[in-house]
Design a protein around this motif. Structure first.
Motif, mmCIF file in Angstrom:
data_model
loop_
_atom_site.group_PDB
_atom_site.id
_atom_site.type_symbol
_atom_site.label_atom_id
_atom_site.label_comp_id
_atom_site.label_asym_id
_atom_site.label_seq_id
_atom_site.Cartn_x
_atom_site.Cartn_y
_atom_site.Cartn_z
ATOM 1 N N ASP A 277 89.883 68.211 43.896
ATOM 2 C CA ASP A 277 90.547 69.297 42.842
ATOM 3 C C ASP A 277 92.277 68.667 43.168
ATOM 4 O OD1 ASP A 277 87.878 70.362 41.874
ATOM 5 O OD2 ASP A 277 87.835 71.754 43.482
ATOM 6 N N ALA A 278 92.264 69.538 44.429
ATOM 7 C CA ALA A 278 93.902 68.566 44.572
ATOM 8 C C ALA A 278 94.690 67.436 43.036
ATOM 9 C CB ALA A 278 94.578 69.245 45.797
ATOM 10 N N ALA A 279 94.084 66.869 43.641
ATOM 11 C CA ALA A 279 94.397 65.979 42.750
ATOM 12 C C ALA A 279 94.353 65.577 41.706
ATOM 13 C CB ALA A 279 93.710 63.808 43.181
ATOM 14 N N CYS A 280 93.668 66.479 40.631
ATOM 15 C CA CYS A 280 93.367 66.953 39.446
ATOM 16 C C CYS A 280 94.679 67.755 38.723
ATOM 17 C CB CYS A 280 92.068 67.335 38.974
ATOM 18 S SG CYS A 280 90.859 66.087 39.118
ATOM 19 N N ALA A 281 95.122 68.425 39.888
ATOM 20 C CA ALA A 281 95.470 69.290 40.027
ATOM 21 C C ALA A 281 97.183 68.771 39.715
ATOM 22 C CB ALA A 281 96.045 70.084 40.914
ATOM 23 N N ARG A 282 97.422 67.847 40.463
ATOM 24 C CA ARG A 282 98.552 67.177 40.833
ATOM 25 C C ARG A 282 98.543 66.290 38.948
ATOM 26 N NH1 ARG A 282 103.575 65.688 41.251
ATOM 27 N NH2 ARG A 282 104.216 64.459 42.806
ATOM 28 N N LEU A 283 97.713 65.419 38.655
ATOM 29 C CA LEU A 283 97.572 64.932 37.401
ATOM 30 C C LEU A 283 98.495 65.901 36.985
ATOM 31 C CD1 LEU A 283 94.914 62.969 37.365
ATOM 32 C CD2 LEU A 283 96.966 62.076 38.538
ATOM 33 N N TRP A 284 97.671 67.336 36.833
ATOM 34 C CA TRP A 284 98.359 67.773 35.703
ATOM 35 C C TRP A 284 100.379 67.745 35.683
ATOM 36 C CZ3 TRP A 284 96.225 68.051 30.605
ATOM 37 C CH2 TRP A 284 95.148 67.865 30.131
#
Length: 300
Positions: A277-284
């Motif tokens: 989830d943190a990785a997805c937030a970082r991508l956004w």
């Protein structure tokens, strides 16, 4: 309309609509058409003598054809924006990566199945940490070659640029493997893909770098990226691993054969669904920064 403004609008459209299933169930996606063309060429020409020369000629034809098609299509109003949005993959990438976290929350088996959709390694024996690592690695690598690289080449050369990049990248994914069958025929596609991703991969690493932490981390990223099995994939992987504080890569199996790949950020902790989830937030967050930069360029 400037190329920067067209890219800005394409990025927004991709982020809002992603890959609408109702559309691609009815008409083939451009990447699917590229794949069919390359697959047909593989079956027809990857045989007999001079396979390397045939592969080089194929790549030349694909590049010229994609550039010419882009030059024609960009003359049609709005096509450059719409096709640019189709060839970017931010929303679909995050959805596929996020599906792994949601699968792991339900069961390890569902997490394994979800990650098998986005990685090439064997997944049947992976534990939770290995499944999470696979999802995060895929997020890093595909953010580079599915979002930043296409956007970069769109900004550089408009629709011809992104079409050339996508056809070469598709070629690499289909025939660029170092197998007995494709070692010679896929050589040109693999090498040109490496060249086209050279700058975008390093830009992606900068975007995913954990700003606010010591710059000495950048030296670690450079060191690990240089010993990665890929000349480009190690850059975004090493950067995202530092942003999340997790270890990535390491040994894994392909078709039943274990490969002893080095760890990325070996002192990091084991990855969890929360890290996905943190990785997805970082991508956004990185995507938003790029959008702002492109928007500024469009009005400069």
């Amino acid at each position: 309309m400037s190329t920067a403004l067209a890219l800005c609008l394409a990025m927004v459209l991709d982020a809002v609509f992603g890959e609408p299933k109702w559309l691609w169930d009815r008409v083939p996606h451009p990447a699917v058409l590229m794949g069919r063309l390359i697959g047909g060429a593989d079956r027809r020409f990857n045989c007999g003598a001079a396979r390397k020369a045939k592969g080089i000629l194929l790549v030349i034809v694909l590049v010229i054809g994609a550039a010419a098609l882009g030059l024609v299509l960009r003359q049609i109003p709005l096509v450059e924006i719409l096709l640019g949005a189709v060839l970017l993959a931010q929303k679909s990438l995050v959805e596929h990566v996020n599906a792994v976290a949601r699968g792991l929350e339900r069961s390890l088996a569902e997490g394994r199945y979800a990650v098998s959709m986005i990685v090439g390694r064997d997944t049947s024996e992976l534990d939770e940490a290995a499944v999470a690592r696979g999802a995060i690695e895929s997020a890093a690598e595909n953010f580079s070659d599915g979002v930043i690289a296409p956007a970069f080449w769109f900004l550089v050369a408009g629709l011809p640029g992104i079409l050339v990049y996508k056809v070469v990248n598709t070629g690499d994914s289909m025939i660029g493997y170092r197998t007995e069958r494709h070692r010679e025929f896929g050589w040109a596609a693999a090498r040109l893909d490496d060249v086209l991703n050279l700058i975008p991969a390093r830009l992606t690493a900068l975007l995913l770098f954990p700003w606010g932490k010591p710059l000495s981390l950048w030296r670690e990223i450079v060191t690990e990226a240089r010993r990665h099995r890929s000349p480009n994939a190690g850059w975004p992987e090493a950067a995202l691993s530092r942003s999340l504080g997790v270890a990535l890569s390491g040994p894994r199996a392909y078709h039943g054969e274990m490969r002893d790949y080095p760890w990325v950020n070996p002192n990091g902790r084991e990855a969890t669904p929360r890290d996905i989830d943190a990785a997805c937030a970082r991508l956004w967050a990185a995507w938003a920064f790029v959008l702002i930069c492109v928007a500024v360029l469009s009005f400069a």
